[in-house]
Design a protein around this motif. Structure first.
Motif, PDB file in Angstrom:
ATOM      1  N   ASP A   1      42.227  52.034  40.645  1.00  0.00           N
ATOM      2  CA  ASP A   1      42.976  51.155  39.733  1.00  0.00           C
ATOM      3  C   ASP A   1      44.359  51.696  39.375  1.00  0.00           C
TER       4      ASP A   1
ATOM      5  N   LYS B   1      41.431  45.185  43.652  1.00  0.00           N
ATOM      6  CA  LYS B   1      41.084  43.783  43.893  1.00  0.00           C
ATOM      7  C   LYS B   1      40.818  43.018  42.608  1.00  0.00           C
ATOM      8  N   VAL B   2      40.200  43.673  41.636  1.00  0.00           N
ATOM      9  CA  VAL B   2      39.842  42.963  40.415  1.00  0.00           C
ATOM     10  C   VAL B   2      41.077  42.436  39.691  1.00  0.00           C
ATOM     11  N   PHE B   3      42.241  43.074  39.891  1.00  0.00           N
ATOM     12  CA  PHE B   3      43.471  42.624  39.244  1.00  0.00           C
ATOM     13  C   PHE B   3      44.321  41.735  40.136  1.00  0.00           C
ATOM     14  N   THR B   4      44.195  41.849  41.431  1.00  0.00           N
ATOM     15  CA  THR B   4      45.095  41.136  42.343  1.00  0.00           C
ATOM     16  C   THR B   4      44.476  39.929  43.022  1.00  0.00           C
ATOM     17  N   GLU B   5      43.173  39.800  42.963  1.00  0.00           N
ATOM     18  CA  GLU B   5      42.508  38.723  43.680  1.00  0.00           C
ATOM     19  C   GLU B   5      42.851  37.366  43.079  1.00  0.00           C
TER      20      GLU B   5
ATOM     21  N   ASN C   1      41.702  33.981  42.028  1.00  0.00           N
ATOM     22  CA  ASN C   1      40.409  33.376  41.706  1.00  0.00           C
ATOM     23  C   ASN C   1      40.533  31.942  41.207  1.00  0.00           C
TER      24      ASN C   1
ATOM     25  N   ALA D   1      35.051  34.175  37.596  1.00  0.00           N
ATOM     26  CA  ALA D   1      35.869  35.264  38.127  1.00  0.00           C
ATOM     27  C   ALA D   1      37.166  35.409  37.333  1.00  0.00           C
TER      28      ALA D   1
ATOM     29  N   GLN E   1      38.399  38.674  35.266  1.00  0.00           N
ATOM     30  CA  GLN E   1      39.728  39.243  35.478  1.00  0.00           C
ATOM     31  C   GLN E   1      40.500  39.335  34.166  1.00  0.00           C
TER      32      GLN E   1
ATOM     33  N   GLU F   1      39.427  42.334  32.179  1.00  0.00           N
ATOM     34  CA  GLU F   1      39.985  43.593  32.667  1.00  0.00           C
ATOM     35  C   GLU F   1      41.424  43.776  32.200  1.00  0.00           C
ATOM     36  N   TYR F   2      42.201  42.697  32.200  1.00  0.00           N
ATOM     37  CA  TYR F   2      43.567  42.790  31.700  1.00  0.00           C
ATOM     38  C   TYR F   2      43.587  43.132  30.201  1.00  0.00           C
TER      39      TYR F   2
END
Length: 626
Positions: A80, A86-90, A92, A98, A102, A105-106
């Motif tokens: 990270d 991926k969790v920040f850039t994917e 969705n 999803a 996300q 997480e932000y």
């Protein structure tokens, strides 16, 4: 710190709300620190507080969050970096679940950043008024990018070696170290970093002048108190949102946190006030009561939602005792901490890290850490949920052992990395502190374009006549001209007595405090860099020594037209004298050695010799006289 991998929208809002509250704590820090420093260093103090936030945000984005919440490693996170996973850039779009995950997480990044910035800002107030801002910027970035995230990873991530969030068969001593909202992770880390910096940079000029403890000018008890109240307000976000979710019964922990936080803070402030009242020669000051409140807040953070409410009163009272004792200890060891950050955060944080191991309940442990097996059986092995040592469950001792091990590792890590950082900065910059001339003039004037307050302000001049009567005069003067008015008023009073050996004492209530046991003298170099000295004479009247300044006015010289050293005051205690300092000394009027009310004597003074702890000005004067 995250007990649940939640993706509920209300949890996202909950985290953003808490992070905003914690971020607002920076306002309280800024006001508290500005109120605790000389008026000459206002801009510098505000500058460092802004620098903290800016440097912390950048360092935490690139490195800090990865080291804290990285998915691999018991010692440090390894993913990270710069939120590049991926969790920040994917993308969705169309997948609501999803997107919620996300968003969580932000919001978790923002919340973690606010905590990291808080830990770093603790250092700012402790080393105020003498630390170079470039050196401070590097030091703060190391704390935010490396020191704090590693400690937080140990205790608050799902992989940390001391975390209660790991699998039951990986828990430290079968229970993990409990630090609910950061008494150890945030405050011991920041407090120890502050102590190391204070020792390395040394005390302010004049704080321990020739081993005499001197009170330094403080700008405003109003700012100090408002800053404390802002921080108290922000602490409700600090502690209540430490659950990081409203699911699974965590609302009880959050709600209980605000009650225990209130009681501990109130009891801490009251305890300090009571102790100061009972201690001889200790005045009851708003500053110390403010610090008692803050120490109570720091101490309750380790277990705010996990204890019975009545325990918070005990924790707050002990926090008051800890603050008073630690503050005295710093003075004994001649450590100059401008805002008492070390007693509040380091020692208050140590007490707050031990408190969970003594007082948390078993039920609150299970609510906070729901991954612990509810039936106490995991993979065929029995695990017992812990409680505090004084709370009477079967597994009460293991938690104390786990918290002590965590605390020991924390101190070793922070001590090592911060010491190496200070050494590296000092080696590259050759010094951590501003030069003596800049410190004497005030860092605002020497580095930040001039003083903060150049317009008129209310100043109260207090003076005594020859018969001992005390009078006061309130005037609206420019901040830089107050010394001129003080000197003029002093000359008028001396002339009215027609006896220079019994000249009147003068005090000024501005950035400096007037006190019956203290007397003040003010000094300022004139436009032609000539020396102006107050002296006593047997022939009567007031003499002035206007011989040229041998050092060319390079030290003690006014920084700009209209700027006098109106807050360069020498506080005098117990009849002790120091020829290096401009000082007026109350003389005894009786054989019992009691302090007189009107008799005053004046020591000769030279430009540049005010508060000279190294004695070099005196040695230069003596050498020139020979």
């Amino acid at each position: 710190m995250s007990p649940l991998p939640s993706a509920e929208p209300y949890d996202v809002f909950f985290l953003i709300y808490g992070a905003t509250m914690v971020f607002f704590m920076q306002t309280g820090f800024a006001l508290l620190e500005v109120g605790s420093v000389s008026i000459r260093n206002t801009k510098n103090t505000l500058f460092k507080n802004l620098l903290d936030v800016c440097c912390s945000a950048i360092a935490f984005f690139f490195f800090g969050f990865a080291f804290l919440h990285g998915k691999e490693g018991e010692f440090i996170g390894t993913s990270d970096f710069a939120l590049g996973t991926k969790v920040f850039t994917e993308n969705n779009v169309g997948d609501v679940d999803a997107l919620d995950a996300q968003a969580y997480e932000y919001s978790k990044w923002f919340y973690a950043f606010a905590f990291a910035a808080t830990s770093t800002t603790i250092v700012s107030g402790a080393v105020a008024e003498r630390f170079k801002f470039k050196a401070y910027a590097m030091y703060s970035m190391v704390i935010t990018a490396l020191v704090y995230p590693v400690v937080a990873h140990w205790c608050w991530s799902r992989k940390g070696w001391a975390s209660p969030l790991t699998a039951p068969n990986q828990l430290l001593l079968g229970v993990g170290a409990v630090d609910y909202a950061g008494s150890g992770v945030v405050h011991v880390t920041g407090g120890l970093a502050a102590l190391i910096a204070c020792v390395a940079v040394g005390p302010r000029v004049g704080r321990y002048n020739r081993n005499i403890v001197m009170e330094m000018p403080m700008q405003s008890p109003v700012f100090q108190t408002i800053g404390t109240l802002f921080m108290w307000f922000s602490w409700y976000g600090f502690n209540s949102v430490a659950t990081m979710t409203l699911s699974g019964g965590a609302t009880v922990l959050a709600a209980k946190s605000v009650v225990t936080t209130t009681l501990s803070a109130a009891t801490g402030g009251a305890a300090v006030m009571l102790l100061d009242h009972l201690m001889p020669n200790q005045k009851m000051e708003p500053r110390r009561m403010n610090n008692g409140v803050l120490c109570g807040l720091v101490s309750i953070s380790g277990c705010a939602g996990m204890i019975d409410v009545w325990v918070s009163i005990i924790i707050g009272f002990v926090a008051g005792l800890v603050y008073v004792g630690a503050s005295k200890m710093l003075v004994i060891f001649r450590v100059d901490d401008v805002v008492d950050a070390v007693p509040i955060h380091l020692f208050g944080g140590i007490w707050g890290t031990l408190a969970p191991a003594l007082f948390i309940t078993k039920n609150s442990y299970l609510l906070k850490y729901p991954d612990f097996p509810p039936n106490e059986i995991y993979e065929g092995k029995e695990y017992k949920a812990p409680c505090g040592l004084f709370m009477g469950c079967e597994n009460s001792g293991n938690l104390l052992g786990a918290n002590l091990l965590f605390l020991l590792a924390l101190v070793l890590w922070v001590g090592l990395i911060c010491s190496l950082t200070i050494w590296a900065i000092q080696s590259s910059m050759h010094t951590l502190r501003v030069n003596l001339n800049d410190e004497m003039k005030g860092i605002d004037a020497s580095q930040h374009g001039g003083r903060s307050y150049t317009e008129f302000q209310t100043t109260v001049f207090t003076f005594k006549t020859r018969d001992g009567a005390q009078h006061s005069m309130e005037m609206r003067v420019r901040a830089g001209d107050a010394a001129k008015f003080a000197m003029a008023l002093s000359e008028v009073m001396e002339g009215s007595t027609h006896n220079s050996s019994d000249s009147a004492g003068l005090a000024m209530n501005g950035s400096s405090r007037a006190d019956k046991s203290m007397a003040y003298a003010f000094k300022e170099a004139n436009e032609s860099n000539r020396r102006v000295s107050a002296s006593s004479s047997d022939s009567g009247g007031s003499n002035r020594d206007q011989s040229p300044n041998r050092r060319g006015g390079s030290r003690g010289r006014q920084s700009a037209p209209g700027y006098g050293y109106w807050d360069n005051v020498r506080y005098h205690h117990d009849g002790l004298t120091d020829k290096d300092v401009a000082i007026a000394i109350p003389e005894s009027n009786g054989t019992d050695g009691s302090r007189g009310s009107s008799g005053m004597k004046s020591e000769r003074l030279s430009a540049g010799s005010v508060l000279d702890p190294f004695g070099d000005a005196q040695r230069e004067d003596e050498a020139a006289a020979k």
